[in-house]
Motif scaffolding. Structure first.
Motif, mmCIF file in Angstrom:
data_model
loop_
_atom_site.group_PDB
_atom_site.id
_atom_site.type_symbol
_atom_site.label_atom_id
_atom_site.label_comp_id
_atom_site.label_asym_id
_atom_site.label_seq_id
_atom_site.Cartn_x
_atom_site.Cartn_y
_atom_site.Cartn_z
ATOM 1 N N LYS A 16 5.878 2.193 8.006
ATOM 2 C CA LYS A 16 4.917 1.683 8.980
ATOM 3 C C LYS A 16 3.593 2.437 8.878
ATOM 4 O O LYS A 16 2.515 1.835 8.981
ATOM 5 C CB LYS A 16 5.484 1.803 10.386
ATOM 6 N N ILE A 17 3.656 3.755 8.673
ATOM 7 C CA ILE A 17 2.427 4.535 8.515
ATOM 8 C C ILE A 17 1.710 4.130 7.223
ATOM 9 O O ILE A 17 0.483 3.976 7.197
ATOM 10 C CB ILE A 17 2.752 6.039 8.518
ATOM 11 N N ILE A 18 2.485 3.965 6.140
ATOM 12 C CA ILE A 18 1.876 3.536 4.871
ATOM 13 C C ILE A 18 1.202 2.176 5.037
ATOM 14 O O ILE A 18 0.071 1.952 4.569
ATOM 15 C CB ILE A 18 2.948 3.486 3.766
ATOM 16 N N LEU A 19 1.886 1.240 5.715
ATOM 17 C CA LEU A 19 1.311 -0.087 5.935
ATOM 18 C C LEU A 19 0.044 0.005 6.789
ATOM 19 O O LEU A 19 -0.957 -0.673 6.511
ATOM 20 C CB LEU A 19 2.335 -0.992 6.603
ATOM 21 N N LEU A 20 0.069 0.849 7.815
ATOM 22 C CA LEU A 20 -1.100 0.991 8.685
ATOM 23 C C LEU A 20 -2.286 1.558 7.921
ATOM 24 O O LEU A 20 -3.416 1.043 8.024
ATOM 25 C CB LEU A 20 -0.751 1.900 9.872
ATOM 26 N N VAL A 21 -2.053 2.620 7.135
ATOM 27 C CA VAL A 21 -3.139 3.220 6.361
ATOM 28 C C VAL A 21 -3.655 2.243 5.314
ATOM 29 O O VAL A 21 -4.873 2.116 5.109
ATOM 30 C CB VAL A 21 -2.653 4.535 5.712
ATOM 31 N N SER A 22 -2.751 1.530 4.649
ATOM 32 C CA SER A 22 -3.173 0.552 3.631
ATOM 33 C C SER A 22 -3.999 -0.566 4.262
ATOM 34 O O SER A 22 -5.028 -0.977 3.711
ATOM 35 C CB SER A 22 -1.940 -0.036 2.936
ATOM 36 N N ALA A 24 -5.747 -0.352 7.047
ATOM 37 C CA ALA A 24 -7.033 0.204 7.459
ATOM 38 C C ALA A 24 -7.970 0.366 6.264
ATOM 39 O O ALA A 24 -9.162 0.027 6.343
ATOM 40 C CB ALA A 24 -6.821 1.550 8.155
ATOM 41 N N CYS A 25 -7.437 0.860 5.143
ATOM 42 C CA CYS A 25 -8.272 1.025 3.945
ATOM 43 C C CYS A 25 -8.746 -0.327 3.414
ATOM 44 O O CYS A 25 -9.912 -0.478 3.024
ATOM 45 C CB CYS A 25 -7.500 1.779 2.871
ATOM 46 N N ALA A 26 -7.848 -1.314 3.395
ATOM 47 C CA ALA A 26 -8.231 -2.636 2.902
ATOM 48 C C ALA A 26 -9.279 -3.267 3.812
ATOM 49 O O ALA A 26 -10.250 -3.882 3.335
ATOM 50 C CB ALA A 26 -6.996 -3.535 2.822
ATOM 51 N N ALA A 27 -9.097 -3.113 5.134
ATOM 52 C CA ALA A 27 -10.092 -3.666 6.065
ATOM 53 C C ALA A 27 -11.447 -2.982 5.896
ATOM 54 O O ALA A 27 -12.499 -3.638 5.922
ATOM 55 C CB ALA A 27 -9.591 -3.514 7.500
ATOM 56 N N MET A 28 -11.424 -1.660 5.693
ATOM 57 C CA MET A 28 -12.685 -0.934 5.506
ATOM 58 C C MET A 28 -13.361 -1.359 4.201
ATOM 59 O O MET A 28 -14.584 -1.584 4.166
ATOM 60 C CB MET A 28 -12.423 0.574 5.503
ATOM 61 N N ALA A 29 -12.559 -1.477 3.130
ATOM 62 C CA ALA A 29 -13.138 -1.894 1.852
ATOM 63 C C ALA A 29 -13.704 -3.301 1.941
ATOM 64 O O ALA A 29 -14.791 -3.586 1.413
ATOM 65 C CB ALA A 29 -12.072 -1.827 0.755
ATOM 66 N N LEU A 30 -12.992 -4.196 2.631
ATOM 67 C CA LEU A 30 -13.485 -5.564 2.788
ATOM 68 C C LEU A 30 -14.781 -5.595 3.601
ATOM 69 O O LEU A 30 -15.736 -6.298 3.258
ATOM 70 C CB LEU A 30 -12.410 -6.418 3.448
ATOM 71 N N THR A 31 -14.808 -4.801 4.680
ATOM 72 C CA THR A 31 -16.009 -4.765 5.520
ATOM 73 C C THR A 31 -17.205 -4.232 4.757
ATOM 74 O O THR A 31 -18.306 -4.817 4.782
ATOM 75 C CB THR A 31 -15.747 -3.904 6.763
ATOM 76 N N LEU A 143 -7.319 2.178 -3.066
ATOM 77 C CA LEU A 143 -6.011 1.872 -2.484
ATOM 78 C C LEU A 143 -4.882 2.430 -3.344
ATOM 79 O O LEU A 143 -3.874 2.926 -2.821
ATOM 80 C CB LEU A 143 -5.843 0.368 -2.325
ATOM 81 N N ALA A 144 -5.033 2.337 -4.676
ATOM 82 C CA ALA A 144 -4.003 2.858 -5.580
ATOM 83 C C ALA A 144 -3.844 4.367 -5.447
ATOM 84 O O ALA A 144 -2.775 4.912 -5.732
ATOM 85 C CB ALA A 144 -4.333 2.486 -7.019
ATOM 86 N N VAL A 145 -4.892 5.054 -5.006
ATOM 87 C CA VAL A 145 -4.807 6.500 -4.805
ATOM 88 C C VAL A 145 -4.345 6.836 -3.391
ATOM 89 O O VAL A 145 -3.512 7.724 -3.173
ATOM 90 C CB VAL A 145 -6.177 7.161 -5.095
ATOM 91 N N VAL A 146 -4.865 6.069 -2.400
ATOM 92 C CA VAL A 146 -4.581 6.382 -1.004
ATOM 93 C C VAL A 146 -3.125 6.088 -0.643
ATOM 94 O O VAL A 146 -2.473 6.879 0.064
ATOM 95 C CB VAL A 146 -5.539 5.596 -0.085
ATOM 96 N N ILE A 147 -2.578 4.970 -1.128
ATOM 97 C CA ILE A 147 -1.209 4.602 -0.745
ATOM 98 C C ILE A 147 -0.179 5.626 -1.232
ATOM 99 O O ILE A 147 0.645 6.106 -0.444
ATOM 100 C CB ILE A 147 -0.879 3.188 -1.264
ATOM 101 N N PRO A 148 -0.164 6.036 -2.519
ATOM 102 C CA PRO A 148 0.782 7.087 -2.908
ATOM 103 C C PRO A 148 0.531 8.408 -2.187
ATOM 104 O O PRO A 148 1.483 9.121 -1.830
ATOM 105 C CB PRO A 148 0.556 7.231 -4.423
ATOM 106 N N ALA A 149 -0.746 8.736 -1.959
ATOM 107 C CA ALA A 149 -1.037 9.983 -1.233
ATOM 108 C C ALA A 149 -0.497 9.913 0.188
ATOM 109 O O ALA A 149 0.058 10.894 0.714
ATOM 110 C CB ALA A 149 -2.546 10.232 -1.224
ATOM 111 N N THR A 150 -0.643 8.753 0.820
ATOM 112 C CA THR A 150 -0.094 8.590 2.168
ATOM 113 C C THR A 150 1.428 8.669 2.160
ATOM 114 O O THR A 150 2.038 9.270 3.054
ATOM 115 C CB THR A 150 -0.549 7.238 2.751
ATOM 116 N N ALA A 151 2.038 8.057 1.149
ATOM 117 C CA ALA A 151 3.505 8.113 1.051
ATOM 118 C C ALA A 151 3.990 9.553 0.904
ATOM 119 O O ALA A 151 4.971 9.967 1.545
ATOM 120 C CB ALA A 151 3.976 7.266 -0.131
ATOM 121 N N LEU A 152 3.304 10.329 0.073
ATOM 122 C CA LEU A 152 3.694 11.732 -0.099
ATOM 123 C C LEU A 152 3.432 12.535 1.167
ATOM 124 O O LEU A 152 4.230 13.400 1.547
ATOM 125 C CB LEU A 152 2.929 12.341 -1.277
ATOM 126 N N ALA A 153 2.305 12.251 1.841
ATOM 127 C CA ALA A 153 1.960 13.013 3.040
ATOM 128 C C ALA A 153 2.910 12.716 4.196
ATOM 129 O O ALA A 153 3.191 13.602 5.016
ATOM 130 C CB ALA A 153 0.517 12.705 3.449
#
Length: 413
Positions: A16-22, A24-31, A143-153
């Protein structure tokens, strides 16, 4: 493996945290991409309009200076929107997105003549398309960097939470020495939860120890006056009242002996004395000692490596419980290392099936009355000899079924 199952649980807090961060990042990139695209487009349109007007003015100046032809235009060749601007304001600009290529028109009505030029916007279009591609590419890279980093964190906190959950399940299963081992000072909310679970386990262990000591003390204190009461009852003259007193004294003596046995089981003072015994013969003798009717059937001639005194206690309690709380006929089966006791009564209550036998609780009224120590003692003695005692209801008529499975070690003949 539990860790793999936890990682594959898509409903876990980790995912759920990974999905939330992903998200948020996708929404920010789109904006950011939309804002940059719109800003670049507006700037390109403004610069294109300025260039088109400058080219129109430059063409008119060149025509006056050189005496060459002015940039005359035929109305049929111009876009309708541009013509309406010229009619309304005398001058206008308009962007036309091809084909064959994007252009920016500039037109002017002067001295009864319609003048117009168009500026090629292909370079601006290619620049915007390249910028859009770069925005999408680097957003995907981010996103390819943030999602694995979030998963590890999030894996470390998730692992700590799973550790707390495992400890809580062990405590629920009866392991009152289980602790999280995360400390009790400082740290984050997970450390606070772990410390609370440890404190709860300490408090629960102390309370249970206090109850066990109280039960043992009461049983020991009652035993001495009870022996005098038994002796006195034996001296009474024969009669109906004497029989009633002796029966109640016997019930009280059995209760005190059960309490003493439970206190020894709680204290871990029981010791096993195993030896090889013919299982079917031992079960038949145990049933016979109860003085209660039961049908004993055996498959083969099994031999078990166990403590015969404790096994006799378990079988006796199960048969007595079947008669006291169930209904006849009571059937006892011996098959390999398994002893099954079944009655034809209302069956075990749901609470007992869910949580196991509890002292001083017999379940529903349909199961009869009693102090509820027989099954508790049977389960405790089964743990002492390393056996597994399970309770269920028969699927056909709902009668209670107690199944004792002895540990492997004997040879079945």
């Amino acid at each position: 493996m539990p860790i793999v199952r936890a990682l594959l649980n898509l409903r876990s807090l980790h995912w759920k945290i990974i999905l939330l961060v992903s998200t948020a990042c996708a929404a920010m990139a789109l904006t950011v991409g939309v804002l940059v695209h719109e800003s670049t487009l507006r700037r390109s349109m403004h610069e294109g309009a300025v260039r088109a007007v400058e080219q129109l003015d430059l063409a008119q100046r060149d025509a006056r200076r050189t005496g060459g032809p002015a940039p005359l235009a035929v109305p049929a060749e111009l876009p309708d929107a541009l013509l309406r601007q010229v009619e309304r304001h005398g001058r206008g600009t308009y962007y036309e997105d091809g084909p064959p290529a994007p252009v920016y028109w500039a037109a002017e009505q002067k001295d009864g003549q319609l003048l117009a030029v168009r500026t090629d916007m292909t370079a601006d279009l290619l620049t915007r398309q390249a910028l859009d591609r770069h925005l999408w590419k680097y957003s995907l890279v981010t996103l390819a960097v943030v999602i694995p980093a979030t998963a590890l964190a999030t894996e470390l906190p998730a692992r700590r939470l799973r550790r707390v959950a495992r400890t809580a399940r062990r405590i629920t299963a009866g392991d009152l020495e289980a602790r999280t081992g995360m400390g009790r000072r400082g740290g984050d909310e997970i450390t606070e939860i772990a410390a609370t679970v440890d404190v709860m386990a300490d408090s629960l262990r102390d309370r249970l120890a206090g109850e066990q000591r109280f039960t043992a003390d009461v049983a020991h204190e009652l035993r001495t006056p009870l022996m005098g009461l038994v002796t006195s009852a034996g001296l009474l003259p024969e009669g109906e009242a004497t029989d009633l007193v002796r029966d109640r004294v016997r019930v009280l003596r059995d209760l005190v002996e059960d309490l003493l046995e439970i206190s020894r089981l709680d204290a871990g003072a029981e010791r096993v004395e195993p030896r090889r015994v013919p299982l079917a013969e031992l079960v038949e003798e145990s049933v016979a000692r109860t003085g209660l009717p039961a049908v004993v059937t055996a498959t083969g001639d099994p031999v078990a490596e166990t403590d015969p005194r404790r096994l006799d206690r378990i079988v006796t309690n199960l048969v007595v419980n079947a008669h006291r709380h169930g209904a006849t006929p009571v059937e006892v089966g011996v098959s390999g290392p398994t002893v099954t006791v079944r009655d034809h009564g209302p069956g075990f209550p749901p609470d007992l099936l869910a949580h196991g036998p509890q002292r001083f609780r017999t379940g529903t009224e349909q199961r009869g009355r009693g102090h509820g120590l027989g099954l508790t003692i049977a389960q405790g003695q089964a743990k002492v000899i390393g056996a597994r005692l399970a309770f269920r209801n028969h699927p056909d008529d709902g009668g209670a079924v107690a199944e004792l499975r002895l540990p492997p070690g004997g040879n079945d003949r």
